[in-house]
Design a protein around this motif. Structure first.
Motif, PDB file in Angstrom:
ATOM      1  N   LEU A 445       0.856  -1.370   0.091  1.00  0.00           N
ATOM      2  CA  LEU A 445       0.227   0.094   0.183  1.00  0.00           C
ATOM      3  C   LEU A 445       0.750   1.293   0.026  1.00  0.00           C
ATOM      4  N   CYS A 446       0.275   2.329  -0.629  1.00  0.00           N
ATOM      5  CA  CYS A 446       1.244   3.527  -0.876  1.00  0.00           C
ATOM      6  C   CYS A 446      -0.122   4.631  -0.615  1.00  0.00           C
ATOM      7  N   TRP A 447       0.373   5.862  -0.014  1.00  0.00           N
ATOM      8  CA  TRP A 447      -0.535   7.145   0.023  1.00  0.00           C
ATOM      9  C   TRP A 447      -0.076   7.986  -0.761  1.00  0.00           C
ATOM     10  N   ASN A 448      -0.952   9.171  -1.135  1.00  0.00           N
ATOM     11  CA  ASN A 448      -0.628  10.138  -1.767  1.00  0.00           C
ATOM     12  C   ASN A 448      -1.288  11.283  -1.104  1.00  0.00           C
ATOM     13  N   ALA A 449      -0.588  12.351  -0.872  1.00  0.00           N
ATOM     14  CA  ALA A 449      -1.181  13.664  -0.010  1.00  0.00           C
ATOM     15  C   ALA A 449      -1.477  14.425  -0.992  1.00  0.00           C
ATOM     16  N   ASN A 450      -1.282  14.607  -2.375  1.00  0.00           N
ATOM     17  CA  ASN A 450      -1.750  15.615  -2.897  1.00  0.00           C
ATOM     18  C   ASN A 450      -3.187  15.300  -3.398  1.00  0.00           C
ATOM     19  N   TYR A 451      -3.372  13.931  -3.634  1.00  0.00           N
ATOM     20  CA  TYR A 451      -4.799  13.643  -4.165  1.00  0.00           C
ATOM     21  C   TYR A 451      -5.496  13.190  -2.838  1.00  0.00           C
ATOM     22  N   LYS A 452      -5.098  12.872  -2.031  1.00  0.00           N
ATOM     23  CA  LYS A 452      -5.651  12.041  -0.872  1.00  0.00           C
ATOM     24  C   LYS A 452      -6.279  10.785  -1.273  1.00  0.00           C
ATOM     25  N   GLU A 453      -5.124   9.951  -1.946  1.00  0.00           N
ATOM     26  CA  GLU A 453      -5.741   8.673  -2.445  1.00  0.00           C
ATOM     27  C   GLU A 453      -4.724   7.789  -2.022  1.00  0.00           C
ATOM     28  N   ALA A 477      -9.297   3.624 -10.594  1.00  0.00           N
ATOM     29  CA  ALA A 477      -8.875   2.980 -11.573  1.00  0.00           C
ATOM     30  C   ALA A 477      -7.896   1.746 -11.217  1.00  0.00           C
ATOM     31  N   ASP A 478      -7.957   0.904 -12.303  1.00  0.00           N
ATOM     32  CA  ASP A 478      -6.892  -0.047 -12.132  1.00  0.00           C
ATOM     33  C   ASP A 478      -5.947  -0.218 -13.423  1.00  0.00           C
ATOM     34  N   LEU A 479      -4.586  -0.529 -12.908  1.00  0.00           N
ATOM     35  CA  LEU A 479      -3.559  -0.413 -13.624  1.00  0.00           C
ATOM     36  C   LEU A 479      -3.224  -1.859 -13.765  1.00  0.00           C
ATOM     37  N   THR A 480      -3.179  -2.415 -14.642  1.00  0.00           N
ATOM     38  CA  THR A 480      -2.920  -3.603 -15.346  1.00  0.00           C
ATOM     39  C   THR A 480      -1.872  -3.764 -16.292  1.00  0.00           C
ATOM     40  N   GLY A 481      -1.092  -4.929 -16.188  1.00  0.00           N
ATOM     41  CA  GLY A 481       0.079  -5.188 -17.407  1.00  0.00           C
ATOM     42  C   GLY A 481       0.922  -6.169 -16.612  1.00  0.00           C
ATOM     43  N   HIS A 482       1.064  -6.451 -15.427  1.00  0.00           N
ATOM     44  CA  HIS A 482       1.842  -7.409 -14.668  1.00  0.00           C
ATOM     45  C   HIS A 482       1.156  -8.860 -15.193  1.00  0.00           C
ATOM     46  N   THR A 483       1.859  -9.714 -15.431  1.00  0.00           N
ATOM     47  CA  THR A 483       1.583 -10.871 -15.697  1.00  0.00           C
ATOM     48  C   THR A 483       1.792 -12.056 -14.378  1.00  0.00           C
ATOM     49  N   GLY A 484       2.358 -11.461 -13.348  1.00  0.00           N
ATOM     50  CA  GLY A 484       2.466 -12.248 -11.965  1.00  0.00           C
ATOM     51  C   GLY A 484       2.226 -11.460 -10.859  1.00  0.00           C
ATOM     52  N   ARG A 485       1.854 -11.895  -9.770  1.00  0.00           N
ATOM     53  CA  ARG A 485       1.498 -11.163  -8.530  1.00  0.00           C
ATOM     54  C   ARG A 485       2.380 -10.092  -8.272  1.00  0.00           C
ATOM     55  N   ILE A 486       1.708  -8.872  -7.763  1.00  0.00           N
ATOM     56  CA  ILE A 486       2.708  -7.889  -7.488  1.00  0.00           C
ATOM     57  C   ILE A 486       3.269  -8.074  -5.973  1.00  0.00           C
ATOM     58  N   LEU A 487       4.529  -7.821  -5.830  1.00  0.00           N
ATOM     59  CA  LEU A 487       5.146  -8.400  -4.562  1.00  0.00           C
ATOM     60  C   LEU A 487       5.499  -6.885  -3.595  1.00  0.00           C
ATOM     61  N   GLU A 488       5.739  -5.664  -4.262  1.00  0.00           N
ATOM     62  CA  GLU A 488       6.202  -4.480  -3.730  1.00  0.00           C
ATOM     63  C   GLU A 488       5.903  -3.273  -4.356  1.00  0.00           C
ATOM     64  N   LEU A 489       5.370  -2.127  -3.813  1.00  0.00           N
ATOM     65  CA  LEU A 489       5.056  -1.054  -4.294  1.00  0.00           C
ATOM     66  C   LEU A 489       5.827  -0.072  -3.371  1.00  0.00           C
ATOM     67  N   CYS A 490       6.425   1.118  -4.280  1.00  0.00           N
ATOM     68  CA  CYS A 490       7.097   2.291  -3.667  1.00  0.00           C
ATOM     69  C   CYS A 490       6.833   3.615  -4.428  1.00  0.00           C
ATOM     70  N   ALA A 491       6.613   4.651  -3.747  1.00  0.00           N
ATOM     71  CA  ALA A 491       6.455   5.801  -4.384  1.00  0.00           C
ATOM     72  C   ALA A 491       7.747   6.787  -4.671  1.00  0.00           C
ATOM     73  N   SER A 492       7.678   7.525  -5.491  1.00  0.00           N
ATOM     74  CA  SER A 492       8.675   8.273  -6.043  1.00  0.00           C
ATOM     75  C   SER A 492       8.948   9.326  -4.664  1.00  0.00           C
ATOM     76  N   PRO A 493      10.063  10.120  -4.638  1.00  0.00           N
ATOM     77  CA  PRO A 493       9.968  11.249  -3.751  1.00  0.00           C
ATOM     78  C   PRO A 493       9.153  12.405  -3.801  1.00  0.00           C
ATOM     79  N   ASP A 494       8.916  12.804  -5.069  1.00  0.00           N
ATOM     80  CA  ASP A 494       8.041  13.707  -5.574  1.00  0.00           C
ATOM     81  C   ASP A 494       6.576  13.470  -5.284  1.00  0.00           C
ATOM     82  N   GLY A 495       6.350  12.221  -5.389  1.00  0.00           N
ATOM     83  CA  GLY A 495       4.896  11.586  -5.010  1.00  0.00           C
ATOM     84  C   GLY A 495       4.279  11.468  -6.289  1.00  0.00           C
ATOM     85  N   GLN A 496       4.824  11.575  -7.548  1.00  0.00           N
ATOM     86  CA  GLN A 496       4.009  11.507  -8.895  1.00  0.00           C
ATOM     87  C   GLN A 496       4.102  10.225  -9.048  1.00  0.00           C
ATOM     88  N   MET A 497       5.186   9.120  -9.176  1.00  0.00           N
ATOM     89  CA  MET A 497       5.160   7.861  -9.611  1.00  0.00           C
ATOM     90  C   MET A 497       5.086   7.044  -8.790  1.00  0.00           C
TER      91      MET A 497
END
Length: 539
Positions: A445-453, A477-497
């Protein structure tokens, strides 16, 4: 004598049961009969006003015209011989079929003109309770004490009402108009391990989004030998825009500013990397090993600073709080390391019975959240070895933990395959504020402060990233493209990616929180950091 002649003429004119004299005009029905070849028609007395042809032909014979005198429509001839024939066959279906005005409208068999409640599927006792409660509420005004209820008390009342109503909302309809859905067979929704799952998409409300969210990643990185282990943390993004990735026994640093890749270290067999975590300043990365040791590396100088032991099992998760590094292991223990001193091990936390797979310090550094394979979440105050709260509502391992960046006491957690639920916790009161069934394994899980999402990474069955709107937790929205299960998420320092690592051995970068160019602030690109240039594997 004249008056006697007048009476005779009058009697003859008024006598309707006899032949008319030749002085008057020929009747219309008799003239029609003569034109069609039927002659010598006369009215027969004492024959019940029926027609008879003197030549032996019956009025129903083939030579009788269809438009007989009985078919006349003049009201003045209501006593004509044809109108006095009582025939029941006149109202047969053949007549109605030729006369549209006589059709009787009917209701189709597949339609109903009213709604009839189904008593077998209606909870009559609960319906009566809801009706009485609503009537009492509408008839009385709210008291001053009810207006002064705190947010915590309202949440408590809502949860009590939900529990007393078997998890059903108080807004449920009182009447039921159709049968309940049939119960599925056991083999259709339970696998061999007795784990519930669903291949469908989450049945949650859809939030309206006014911005464009790209459905394809900005970049894709190859990640060969990325371990497909749900409990490990093999990805972390520093404040200097450097992405650390663990591939098997090696650690690589990808500079997002110039795209360069550096091989930081490689362990000897059979040791492998289990977890990664950047210090807040972004110049030191902590590496948890399968041997139970934790290493600190200076990325700028590519130098091992120190090695800290103490765990009996592999170090699966790490989290920094200033100069305190907390590490969780397979043994269920959590160790606090003070990296400034030689005797680094300052305390231990023991309340998990199985592997610790999630570990996060709150933004203010006051509370540590830990999740384990024993399906529980512990909240630890800084400096305390006794849990502040223990949450047991998850039904699977809790790896995904994320603190809200703008609300220090708000924690988001996600459960594994047998749970598939995202829960929001008020860590001041210990109350679960919201829970959402995602229908798939939650790994990060990852938060975003700009969009409160908040964005979540999932495994079976769609292997997607899902963006949720806080606080409604409606899916954006759903973002698809991976063919295997997602193991980890990280947000960029600026919070955009957001970067995602999956079991398909790829790392994908998604620009899901792009900022407005007018409000965009300049950020450090990290190009001036001391990292050697290596061959790129970006495709």
């Amino acid at each position: 004598m004249s008056h006697m002649q007048f009476d005779a003429n009058l009697s003859e004119a008024l006598r309707m049961d006899g032949d008319l004299s030749s002085k008057g005009p020929m009747p219309r029905w008799q003239r029609k009969a003569q034109e069609q070849g039927v002659t010598n028609l006369s009215i027969q007395k004492n024959k019940e006003n029926s027609f008879m042809n003197k030549s032996g032909l019956s009025p129903r014979s083939a030579k009788t015209p269809h438009s007989s005198p009985g078919r006349g429509k003049s009201p003045s001839r209501s006593k004509s011989p044809g109108r006095s024939m009582p025939k029941l066959s006149v109202r047969q279906s053949t007549i109605r079929s030729t006369t549209p005005s006589r059709k009787t409208p009917t209701t189709p068999a597949n339609q109903q003109d009213r709604f009839i409640p189904n008593r077998s599927t209606t909870d009559l006792e609960r319906s009566h309770h809801l009706l009485v409660t609503s009537m009492e509420a509408s008839g009385t005004d709210k008291s001053e004490g009810e207006d002064e209820l705190s947010h915590q008390q309202r949440e408590y009342q809502e949860k009590m009402s939900e529990n007393l109503n078997d998890g059903q909302s108080t807004e449920t309809k009182v009447l039921s108009f159709k049968n309940k859905a049939p119960q599925p067979k056991e083999s259709h929704h339970i696998n061999n391990l007795k784990v519930l799952y669903s291949a469908g998409k989450p049945s949650v409300p859809k939030a309206n989004s006014t911005r464009h969210i790209p459905s394809v990643p900005e970049r894709v990185l190859d990640a060969p030998e990325l371990l497909d282990d749900y409990y490990l943390h093999l990805l972390d993004w520093s404040c200097n825009n450097h992405l650390a990735v663990a591939l098997g026994a090696s650690v690589y640093i990808w500079n997002a500013g110039d795209g360069s890749i550096t091989a930081l270290t490689q362990m000897e067999d059979p040791d492998y990397i289990c977890s990664l975590a950047w210090i807040k300043e972004g110049n030191i990365v902590a590496i948890g090993l399968s041997s139970g040791n934790t290493q600190l590396w200076d990325v700028g100088q590519q130098k091992l600073v120190r090695t800290m032991g103490g765990h009996e099992g592999r170090v699966t998760t790490l989290s920094w709080n200033s100069y305190i590094l907390s590490s969780g292991s397979r043994s269920g223990q959590i160790h606090h390391h003070d990296v400034r001193i030689a005797e680094h091990h300052v305390s231990s936390l023991n309340n998990h019975t199985q592997e610790v797979c999630g570990l996060k310090w709150s933004p203010d550094g006051r509370v540590l959240a830990s999740g384990g394979n024993d399906n529980i979440i512990n909240l630890w105050e800084n400096g305390s070895t006794t849990p502040l709260f223990t949450f047991t509502r998850h039904q699977a391992a809790v790896k995904a933990l994320a603190w809200c960046p703008w609300q220090n006491n708000l924690l988001a957690s996600g459960g594994g395959t047998a749970d598939r639920t995202i829960r929001l916790w008020n860590c001041t009161t210990g109350i679960c504020l919201k829970d959402v069934n995602t229908n798939s394994q939650v790994s990060s899980l990852c938060w975003n402060a700009n969009y409160k999402e908040i964005i979540s990474g999932h495994g079976f069955s769609n292997n997607q990233l899902t963006i949720w709107k806080y606080p409604q937790m409606a899916k954006i929205a759903d973002l698809t493209g991976h063919t295997g299960r997602i193991l980890e998420l990280c947000a960029s320092p600026d919070g955009q990616m957001v970067v995602s690592a999956a079991a398909d051995e790829t790392i994908r970068i998604w620009k899901c929180w792009a900022q407005d160019k007018k409000e965009k602030k300049p950020t450090a690109t990290g190009k001036g950091h001391q990292i050697s240039m290596l061959a790129r594997t970006i495709r």
